[in-house]
Motif scaffolding. Structure first.
Motif, PDB file in Angstrom:
ATOM      1  N   GLY A 266       0.642  -0.918   0.109  1.00 40.78           N
ATOM      2  CA  GLY A 266      -0.038  -0.085  -0.436  1.00 40.78           C
ATOM      3  C   GLY A 266       0.696   1.411  -0.133  1.00 40.78           C
ATOM      4  N   GLU A 267       1.876   1.150  -0.603  1.00 38.90           N
ATOM      5  CA  GLU A 267       2.658   2.468  -0.056  1.00 38.90           C
ATOM      6  C   GLU A 267       2.445   3.467  -1.890  1.00 38.90           C
ATOM      7  OE1 GLU A 267       5.478   3.000   1.412  1.00 38.90           O
ATOM      8  OE2 GLU A 267       4.749   1.447   3.057  1.00 38.90           O
ATOM      9  N   TYR A 268       1.922   2.593  -2.513  1.00 39.94           N
ATOM     10  CA  TYR A 268       1.781   3.836  -3.722  1.00 39.94           C
ATOM     11  C   TYR A 268       0.057   4.642  -4.420  1.00 39.94           C
ATOM     12  CZ  TYR A 268       6.527   2.278  -3.497  1.00 39.94           C
ATOM     13  OH  TYR A 268       8.111   2.089  -3.195  1.00 39.94           O
ATOM     14  N   ARG A 269       0.224   5.539  -4.517  1.00 38.12           N
ATOM     15  CA  ARG A 269      -1.131   6.368  -5.502  1.00 38.12           C
ATOM     16  C   ARG A 269      -0.955   5.684  -6.270  1.00 38.12           C
ATOM     17  NH1 ARG A 269      -2.506  10.688  -7.768  1.00 38.12           N
ATOM     18  NH2 ARG A 269      -0.709  11.824  -7.566  1.00 38.12           N
ATOM     19  N   THR A 270      -2.024   5.254  -6.959  1.00 38.54           N
ATOM     20  CA  THR A 270      -2.737   4.153  -8.470  1.00 38.54           C
ATOM     21  C   THR A 270      -3.691   5.865  -8.976  1.00 38.54           C
ATOM     22  OG1 THR A 270      -3.816   2.688  -7.578  1.00 38.54           O
ATOM     23  CG2 THR A 270      -1.525   1.996  -7.361  1.00 38.54           C
ATOM     24  N   ARG A 271      -3.423   4.743 -10.040  1.00 35.30           N
ATOM     25  CA  ARG A 271      -4.932   4.865 -10.688  1.00 35.30           C
ATOM     26  C   ARG A 271      -4.946   4.535 -11.855  1.00 35.30           C
ATOM     27  NH1 ARG A 271      -6.043   9.695 -15.550  1.00 35.30           N
ATOM     28  NH2 ARG A 271      -3.322  10.321 -15.575  1.00 35.30           N
ATOM     29  N   GLN A 272      -6.249   3.967 -13.168  1.00 30.28           N
ATOM     30  CA  GLN A 272      -6.266   3.137 -14.051  1.00 30.28           C
ATOM     31  C   GLN A 272      -6.567   3.719 -14.948  1.00 30.28           C
ATOM     32  OE1 GLN A 272      -9.595   0.039 -13.601  1.00 30.28           O
ATOM     33  NE2 GLN A 272      -9.976   0.777 -11.928  1.00 30.28           N
ATOM     34  N   VAL A 273      -5.920   3.440 -16.522  1.00 28.83           N
ATOM     35  CA  VAL A 273      -5.873   4.305 -17.982  1.00 28.83           C
ATOM     36  C   VAL A 273      -6.364   3.138 -18.299  1.00 28.83           C
ATOM     37  CG1 VAL A 273      -4.570   6.451 -16.446  1.00 28.83           C
ATOM     38  CG2 VAL A 273      -3.652   3.769 -18.051  1.00 28.83           C
ATOM     39  N   ILE A 274      -6.286   3.513 -19.572  1.00 23.35           N
ATOM     40  CA  ILE A 274      -6.915   2.943 -20.590  1.00 23.35           C
ATOM     41  C   ILE A 274      -6.176   3.295 -22.225  1.00 23.35           C
ATOM     42  CG2 ILE A 274      -8.476   1.214 -23.012  1.00 23.35           C
ATOM     43  CD1 ILE A 274     -10.461   2.042 -20.284  1.00 23.35           C
ATOM     44  N   VAL A 275      -5.101   3.211 -22.381  1.00 25.67           N
ATOM     45  CA  VAL A 275      -4.304   3.083 -23.467  1.00 25.67           C
ATOM     46  C   VAL A 275      -3.929   3.055 -24.592  1.00 25.67           C
ATOM     47  CG1 VAL A 275      -2.770   4.725 -21.999  1.00 25.67           C
ATOM     48  CG2 VAL A 275      -2.354   2.491 -23.000  1.00 25.67           C
ATOM     49  N   GLN A 276      -3.612   3.574 -25.822  1.00 26.75           N
ATOM     50  CA  GLN A 276      -3.357   2.788 -26.769  1.00 26.75           C
ATOM     51  C   GLN A 276      -1.929   2.820 -27.446  1.00 26.75           C
ATOM     52  OE1 GLN A 276      -5.527   4.711 -30.804  1.00 26.75           O
ATOM     53  NE2 GLN A 276      -4.613   3.881 -31.963  1.00 26.75           N
ATOM     54  N   LEU A 277      -1.518   1.531 -27.358  1.00 26.51           N
ATOM     55  CA  LEU A 277      -0.334   1.160 -27.406  1.00 26.51           C
ATOM     56  C   LEU A 277       0.165   0.734 -29.391  1.00 26.51           C
ATOM     57  CD1 LEU A 277       0.353  -1.260 -24.662  1.00 26.51           C
ATOM     58  CD2 LEU A 277       0.305   1.716 -24.702  1.00 26.51           C
ATOM     59  N   SER A 278       1.116   1.975 -29.242  1.00 24.64           N
ATOM     60  CA  SER A 278       1.068   1.904 -31.018  1.00 24.64           C
ATOM     61  C   SER A 278       1.899   0.765 -31.503  1.00 24.64           C
ATOM     62  CB  SER A 278       1.509   2.630 -31.510  1.00 24.64           C
ATOM     63  OG  SER A 278       3.023   2.799 -31.037  1.00 24.64           O
ATOM     64  N   ASN A 279       1.231  -0.084 -32.519  1.00 34.79           N
ATOM     65  CA  ASN A 279       2.510  -1.632 -33.382  1.00 34.79           C
ATOM     66  C   ASN A 279       2.727  -2.146 -32.147  1.00 34.79           C
ATOM     67  OD1 ASN A 279       2.885   0.515 -35.762  1.00 34.79           O
ATOM     68  ND2 ASN A 279       4.327   1.536 -34.609  1.00 34.79           N
ATOM     69  N   VAL A 280       1.604  -2.191 -31.546  1.00 35.39           N
ATOM     70  CA  VAL A 280       1.472  -3.346 -30.608  1.00 35.39           C
ATOM     71  C   VAL A 280      -0.250  -3.929 -30.937  1.00 35.39           C
ATOM     72  CG1 VAL A 280       1.492  -4.717 -28.285  1.00 35.39           C
ATOM     73  CG2 VAL A 280       2.701  -2.911 -29.066  1.00 35.39           C
ATOM     74  N   SER A 281      -0.111  -5.458 -31.333  1.00 38.89           N
ATOM     75  CA  SER A 281      -1.253  -6.049 -31.684  1.00 38.89           C
ATOM     76  C   SER A 281      -2.257  -6.185 -30.987  1.00 38.89           C
ATOM     77  CB  SER A 281      -1.419  -7.203 -32.443  1.00 38.89           C
ATOM     78  OG  SER A 281      -1.628  -8.987 -32.218  1.00 38.89           O
ATOM     79  N   GLY A 282      -3.726  -6.343 -30.941  1.00 37.76           N
ATOM     80  CA  GLY A 282      -3.980  -6.400 -30.038  1.00 37.76           C
ATOM     81  C   GLY A 282      -4.551  -5.776 -28.622  1.00 37.76           C
ATOM     82  N   ALA A 283      -3.993  -3.720 -28.659  1.00 39.15           N
ATOM     83  CA  ALA A 283      -3.504  -3.489 -27.416  1.00 39.15           C
ATOM     84  C   ALA A 283      -4.134  -1.967 -27.764  1.00 39.15           C
ATOM     85  CB  ALA A 283      -2.044  -2.482 -27.387  1.00 39.15           C
ATOM     86  N   GLU A 284      -5.233  -2.031 -28.944  1.00 35.30           N
ATOM     87  CA  GLU A 284      -5.974  -0.517 -29.285  1.00 35.30           C
ATOM     88  C   GLU A 284      -6.752   0.222 -28.083  1.00 35.30           C
ATOM     89  OE1 GLU A 284      -6.064  -3.307 -30.745  1.00 35.30           O
ATOM     90  OE2 GLU A 284      -4.816  -2.895 -32.322  1.00 35.30           O
TER      91      GLU A 284
END
Length: 364
Positions: free
Chosen positions: A176-194
Motif C-alpha cells: 500500500g505504498e503508492y497512489r495508483t489510478r487506472q488508465v486505458i491507452v492505445q499502444l502503437s504497433n502492438v497487436s491487440g493493444a488498441e
C-alpha cells in the motif's frame, strides 16, 4: 553468435524501460548555451548509479536508448525491491538534475523527471556480434507503456505504467505504498493493444491505496443555464458520479430539453464519451459515441414529482449503471467507450439548480 539451427533460449524477465522527460528540449537548450556537457555528465552519473545498484540487486543493464535505459530483472526479483529501486532512481536523477542541469537552463521547461514502463513475460535470448540480445512482445509493450504516460498525465515524472494484470500480481507485495489510478491507452504497433488497460503508479508521491472509491471532486456550481462545464480532475476510467439537481423550468419550453452528465469525455463533442441525461418530460437516455442510443428508460412517476432528483452513475470497466433516488433504473449495460476521459455537466435548453455533486474514482 547464435546460429539459426540452435534451439531458441526463452527466459522470463521483468522488463523496465525508463526515459527522461523533456530530454530533447533540455539538450537543445543546453546546446544553445554550449553547456551540453552537463547533460553528458548527468547520463554518466546515472550510469554509475545503475552499475552500483546492479552490483547489489543483480539485474541486467540491457540497453542504453539515448535518453534512458532498458533494464531486465529476473521473475523472482522482489516486487517491493523493484519499486523501491525505481523510487531511488527518481531521487538520484532529481538530485543530479538540480546540481548539473537546472542552473544552466535558459528557457522554461515544464516537465522533468523519469517515466517508466513495466511488463513481465517471455523473451527470446540470443547472441549477435558477440552481444547478448533479446526480442519479444514484452519489451515492445513496456516501451509503449512508458511512452503513453505523457498522454495520460499532466505531470508524468516519477510515474510507472504497467498492465493491469501485472499490477494485480505485485499489489500484495508493495504494502500500500503508492497512489495508483487506472488508465486505458492505445499502444502503437502492438497487436491487440488498441484499448489497453493499465495502472499508472506514482513513485514519488506515496499515498495509501484504497479499494473504496476515492473522492476526486465535490465543488459543483449552484446553477447551470443552457451551458456546459468540465469537472476539473484527472482523466478517469472507472468512476461514479453522484448529483442532486432539479430542472427549474421543467414545464416550459421543449419537453425534450435535458440535463445530463458525460463520463470519459475527451473534448467538446457531447457524444465522445458516455452521456446520461434526463429530459424535462422525465425520460432518461444513455448515449455514447456518435450519439448512439445505448438504453432508454422511464423515470418512475413518483420520482418525476420530486423537486430534486438524486442521480448516481457508475462506469465500471465497459459497463454503466444508473440509479435515481437510490432506485436502480439501468442495470449494468455494456457501452462502447474508448480510453479514459473527463466528466462534463450539460444543461441543454434548460436551467438547472444543483444541490450537491461528487465524483469518485473506483479504485482497484
Amino acid at each position: 553468435m547464435t546460429e539459426p539451427t540452435e534451439a531458441p533460449t526463452i527466459v522470463q524477465k521483468y522488463v523496465l524501460v525508463f526515459d527522461f522527460c523533456s530530454s530533447t528540449s533540455i539538450l537543445e537548450d543546453l546546446i544553445r548555451s554550449e553547456n551540453q556537457q552537463r547533460w553528458r555528465d548527468l547520463l554518466i552519473e546515472v550510469k554509475k548509479f545503475l552499475f552500483a545498484e546492479r552490483g547489489v540487486k543483480g539485474f541486467e543493464i540491457y540497453k542504453f536508448i539515448g535518453d534512458g535505459w532498458i533494464l531486465l530483472f529476473d521473475p523472482d526479483f522482489a516486487a517491493l525491491d523493484l519499486f523501491l529501486f525505481m523510487r531511488r532512481l527518481c531521487e538520484k536523477y532529481n538530485e543530479l538534475f538540480n546540481a548539473l542541469v537546472r542552473p544552466n537552463l535558459a528557457s522554461y521547461i515544464r516537465t522533468f523527471g523519469i517515466t517508466f514502463g513495466l511488463d513481465r513475460g517471455s523473451l527470446s535470448r540470443f547472441v549477435m556480434d558477440r552481444d547478448v540480445e533479446y526480442i519479444g512482445r514484452f519489451i515492445n509493450v513496456a516501451a509503449r507503456l512508458q511512452a503513453a504516460i505523457k498522454a495520460e498525465d499532466d505531470n508524468p515524472g516519477g510515474k510507472v505504467l504497467m498492465p493491469r494484470h501485472l499490477f494485480a500480481n505485485v499489489k500484495p507485495h508493495i504494502a500500500g505504498e503508492y497512489r495508483t489510478r487506472q488508465v486505458i491507452v492505445q499502444l502503437s504497433n502492438v497487436s491487440g493493444a488498441e484499448k489497453y488497460r493499465g495502472v499508472l503508479l506514482t513513485l514519488t508521491d506515496a499515498a495509501l491505496m484504497n479499494s473504496e472509491p476515492e473522492l476526486r471532486w465535490h465543488d459543483p456550481p449552484g446553477k447551470l443555464e443552457n451551458t456546459s462545464m468540465q469537472v476539473r480532475t484527472d482523466a478517469l476510467v472507472d468512476c461514479t458520479f453522484e448529483i442532486e439537481f432539479k430542472i427549474d423550468d421543467r414545464d416550459s419550453g421543449n419537453p425534450k430539453d435535458w440535463f445530463g452528465v458525460r463520463l470519459r469525455g475527451r473534448g467538446t463533442d457531447i457524444f465522445d464519451g458516455c452521456l446520461v441525461y434526463v429530459r424535462k418530460n422525465g425520460a432518461l437516455d444513455v448515449r455514447s459515441i456518435h450519439g448512439q442510443r445505448i438504453v432508454e428508460a422511464e423515470i418512475p412517476e413518483a420520482v418525476r414529482k420530486e423537486e430534486f432528483v438524486k442521480m448516481k452513475i457508475s462506469v465500471i470497466d465497459d459497463y454503466i449503471s444508473v440509479w435515481i433516488n437510490d432506485d436502480p433504473i439501468i442495470a449494468p449495460t455494456t457501452v462502447p467507450l474508448t480510453r479514459s476521459g473527463n466528466v462534463y455537466l450539460h444543461a441543454f435548453g434548460t436551467k438547472v439548480t444543483i444541490k450537491s455533486a461528487s465524483l469518485f474514482e473506483e479504485m482497484i
